[in-house]
Design a protein around this motif. Structure first.
Motif, mmCIF file in Angstrom:
data_model
loop_
_atom_site.group_PDB
_atom_site.id
_atom_site.type_symbol
_atom_site.label_atom_id
_atom_site.label_comp_id
_atom_site.label_asym_id
_atom_site.label_seq_id
_atom_site.Cartn_x
_atom_site.Cartn_y
_atom_site.Cartn_z
ATOM 1 N N SER A 1 4.683 14.511 -8.475
ATOM 2 C CA SER A 1 6.117 14.630 -8.730
ATOM 3 C C SER A 1 6.339 15.651 -9.840
ATOM 4 O O SER A 1 5.610 15.684 -10.820
ATOM 5 C CB SER A 1 6.711 13.276 -9.132
ATOM 6 N N VAL A 2 7.330 16.487 -9.649
ATOM 7 C CA VAL A 2 7.693 17.481 -10.654
ATOM 8 C C VAL A 2 9.202 17.447 -10.832
ATOM 9 O O VAL A 2 9.939 17.037 -9.942
ATOM 10 C CB VAL A 2 7.237 18.902 -10.258
ATOM 11 N N GLU A 3 9.635 17.856 -11.997
ATOM 12 C CA GLU A 3 11.071 17.970 -12.241
ATOM 13 C C GLU A 3 11.323 19.221 -13.064
ATOM 14 O O GLU A 3 10.463 19.685 -13.810
ATOM 15 C CB GLU A 3 11.617 16.730 -12.933
ATOM 16 N N ALA A 4 12.510 19.772 -12.915
ATOM 17 C CA ALA A 4 12.864 20.995 -13.623
ATOM 18 C C ALA A 4 12.904 20.734 -15.120
ATOM 19 O O ALA A 4 13.480 19.748 -15.574
ATOM 20 C CB ALA A 4 14.215 21.512 -13.140
ATOM 21 N N GLU A 5 12.254 21.603 -15.866
ATOM 22 C CA GLU A 5 12.233 21.501 -17.322
ATOM 23 C C GLU A 5 13.225 22.484 -17.941
ATOM 24 O O GLU A 5 13.988 22.133 -18.828
ATOM 25 C CB GLU A 5 10.824 21.768 -17.844
ATOM 26 N N GLU A 6 13.196 23.733 -17.451
ATOM 27 C CA GLU A 6 14.120 24.744 -17.958
ATOM 28 C C GLU A 6 14.290 25.845 -16.925
ATOM 29 O O GLU A 6 13.496 25.972 -15.998
ATOM 30 C CB GLU A 6 13.634 25.328 -19.286
ATOM 31 N N SER A 7 15.353 26.620 -17.102
ATOM 32 C CA SER A 7 15.650 27.749 -16.224
ATOM 33 C C SER A 7 15.907 28.979 -17.079
ATOM 34 O O SER A 7 16.421 28.868 -18.192
ATOM 35 C CB SER A 7 16.888 27.466 -15.363
ATOM 36 N N TRP A 8 15.556 30.122 -16.540
ATOM 37 C CA TRP A 8 15.876 31.389 -17.198
ATOM 38 C C TRP A 8 16.980 32.059 -16.398
ATOM 39 O O TRP A 8 16.910 32.164 -15.181
ATOM 40 C CB TRP A 8 14.655 32.290 -17.262
ATOM 41 N N TRP A 9 17.995 32.505 -17.125
ATOM 42 C CA TRP A 9 19.148 33.180 -16.533
ATOM 43 C C TRP A 9 19.083 34.650 -16.918
ATOM 44 O O TRP A 9 18.800 34.995 -18.058
ATOM 45 C CB TRP A 9 20.436 32.545 -17.027
ATOM 46 N N LEU A 10 19.371 35.532 -15.969
ATOM 47 C CA LEU A 10 19.200 36.969 -16.140
ATOM 48 C C LEU A 10 20.503 37.719 -15.930
ATOM 49 O O LEU A 10 21.265 37.414 -15.014
ATOM 50 C CB LEU A 10 18.154 37.481 -15.138
ATOM 51 N N MET A 11 20.727 38.709 -16.798
ATOM 52 C CA MET A 11 21.796 39.678 -16.586
ATOM 53 C C MET A 11 21.180 41.058 -16.776
ATOM 54 O O MET A 11 20.644 41.368 -17.837
ATOM 55 C CB MET A 11 22.961 39.499 -17.561
ATOM 56 N N GLU A 12 21.215 41.876 -15.724
ATOM 57 C CA GLU A 12 20.706 43.238 -15.820
ATOM 58 C C GLU A 12 21.805 44.147 -16.354
ATOM 59 O O GLU A 12 22.974 43.987 -16.004
ATOM 60 C CB GLU A 12 20.216 43.716 -14.459
ATOM 61 N N LEU A 13 21.413 45.088 -17.191
ATOM 62 C CA LEU A 13 22.369 45.994 -17.822
ATOM 63 C C LEU A 13 22.116 47.410 -17.328
ATOM 64 O O LEU A 13 21.110 48.029 -17.696
ATOM 65 C CB LEU A 13 22.234 45.930 -19.346
ATOM 66 N N PRO A 14 22.993 47.942 -16.501
ATOM 67 C CA PRO A 14 22.773 49.291 -15.971
ATOM 68 C C PRO A 14 22.930 50.344 -17.071
ATOM 69 O O PRO A 14 23.763 50.217 -17.968
ATOM 70 C CB PRO A 14 23.863 49.438 -14.902
ATOM 71 N N GLY A 15 22.107 51.368 -16.986
ATOM 72 C CA GLY A 15 22.235 52.499 -17.899
ATOM 73 C C GLY A 15 21.621 52.295 -19.270
ATOM 74 O O GLY A 15 21.697 53.167 -20.114
ATOM 75 N N SER A 16 21.011 51.139 -19.527
ATOM 76 C CA SER A 16 20.399 50.897 -20.826
ATOM 77 C C SER A 16 18.919 51.236 -20.753
ATOM 78 O O SER A 16 18.360 51.421 -19.688
ATOM 79 C CB SER A 16 20.569 49.438 -21.236
ATOM 80 N N GLY A 17 18.288 51.278 -21.896
ATOM 81 C CA GLY A 17 16.844 51.501 -21.923
ATOM 82 C C GLY A 17 16.417 52.224 -23.179
ATOM 83 O O GLY A 17 17.232 52.754 -23.939
ATOM 84 N N GLY A 18 15.104 52.228 -23.390
ATOM 85 C CA GLY A 18 14.538 52.959 -24.510
ATOM 86 C C GLY A 18 14.439 52.179 -25.800
ATOM 87 O O GLY A 18 14.105 52.740 -26.828
ATOM 88 N N VAL B 1 0.843 -1.204 0.000
ATOM 89 C CA VAL B 1 0.000 0.000 0.000
ATOM 90 C C VAL B 1 0.874 1.248 0.000
ATOM 91 O O VAL B 1 0.624 2.203 -0.737
ATOM 92 C CB VAL B 1 -0.959 -0.004 1.213
ATOM 93 N N ILE B 2 1.917 1.246 0.795
ATOM 94 C CA ILE B 2 2.815 2.405 0.868
ATOM 95 C C ILE B 2 3.505 2.636 -0.474
ATOM 96 O O ILE B 2 3.582 3.764 -0.967
ATOM 97 C CB ILE B 2 3.831 2.216 2.010
ATOM 98 N N VAL B 3 4.008 1.594 -1.098
ATOM 99 C CA VAL B 3 4.658 1.721 -2.405
ATOM 100 C C VAL B 3 3.660 2.206 -3.448
ATOM 101 O O VAL B 3 3.956 3.065 -4.273
ATOM 102 C CB VAL B 3 5.305 0.383 -2.830
ATOM 103 N N GLY B 4 2.429 1.691 -3.406
ATOM 104 C CA GLY B 4 1.400 2.124 -4.353
ATOM 105 C C GLY B 4 1.053 3.590 -4.197
ATOM 106 O O GLY B 4 0.901 4.318 -5.173
ATOM 107 N N LEU B 5 0.924 4.056 -2.958
ATOM 108 C CA LEU B 5 0.627 5.466 -2.719
ATOM 109 C C LEU B 5 1.791 6.351 -3.156
ATOM 110 O O LEU B 5 1.584 7.456 -3.647
ATOM 111 C CB LEU B 5 0.293 5.699 -1.247
ATOM 112 N N ASP B 6 3.012 5.875 -2.969
ATOM 113 C CA ASP B 6 4.176 6.636 -3.403
ATOM 114 C C ASP B 6 4.186 6.797 -4.917
ATOM 115 O O ASP B 6 4.561 7.844 -5.442
ATOM 116 C CB ASP B 6 5.462 5.951 -2.935
#
Length: 160
Positions: free
Chosen positions: A55-72, A45-50
């Protein structure tokens, strides 16, 4: 003041509480002819419930770099980079950066694409760069960390 060898009790409750009874789950098979069967069934029963557990697993990640002084810059521009295609996208209103984000959804050559994106983003008015990294691509993860990107957001797949 008097002393006595008799213990003092402030309550009329017994000194030792009665022994507690086992719960209904514990009593299944306790002291019965089915004890062996119960000992086999409960682990199953315990194995069946488990197996049915979320359950989830990582699919993708986003990596960020902020750029000071940019814009527009302008949103929705396709940008050709060596080793990747990119697009400028608007940032969520909650972030409120001064310009769009240069988004690289898929890199074919990180060694060429990442430095090119870092050089190009300020020229086109982007305030940040976001790179999509598939969870299994450990080489890209290492390359982005060394280039100064911060792991910003993870996306997961699975059943809940």
């Amino acid at each position: 003041m008097t002393t006595t060898d008799q213990p003092r009790h402030l309550s009329t409750a017994p000194v030792h509480p009665p022994a507690s009874q086992p719960g209904s789950l514990c009593r299944l098979g306790y002291g019965s002819a089915h004890a062996r069967q119960t000992a086999v069934v409960w682990p199953l029963v315990i194995v069946g419930l488990d197996a049915l557990a979320p359950s989830v697993e990582a699919e993708e990640s986003w990596w960020l770099m902020e750029l000071p002084g940019s814009g527009g810059g302008e949103v929705g521009c396709q940008i050709e980079l060596p080793g990747a295609d990119a697009i400028t996208v608007g940032a969520p209103a909650v972030c409120a950066p001064p310009g769009p984000i240069l988004f690289l959804p898929a890199l074919t050559d990180a060694a060429r694409a990442v430095p090119a994106a870092i050089a190009k983003a300020p020229d086109i008015g982007c305030s940040a760069i976001v790179v999509n990294q598939i969870a299994s691509d450990n080489a890209l993860r290492q390359h982005l960390a060394e280039a100064g990107f911060k792991r910003h957001r993870d996306y997961y797949t699975g059943t809940i």
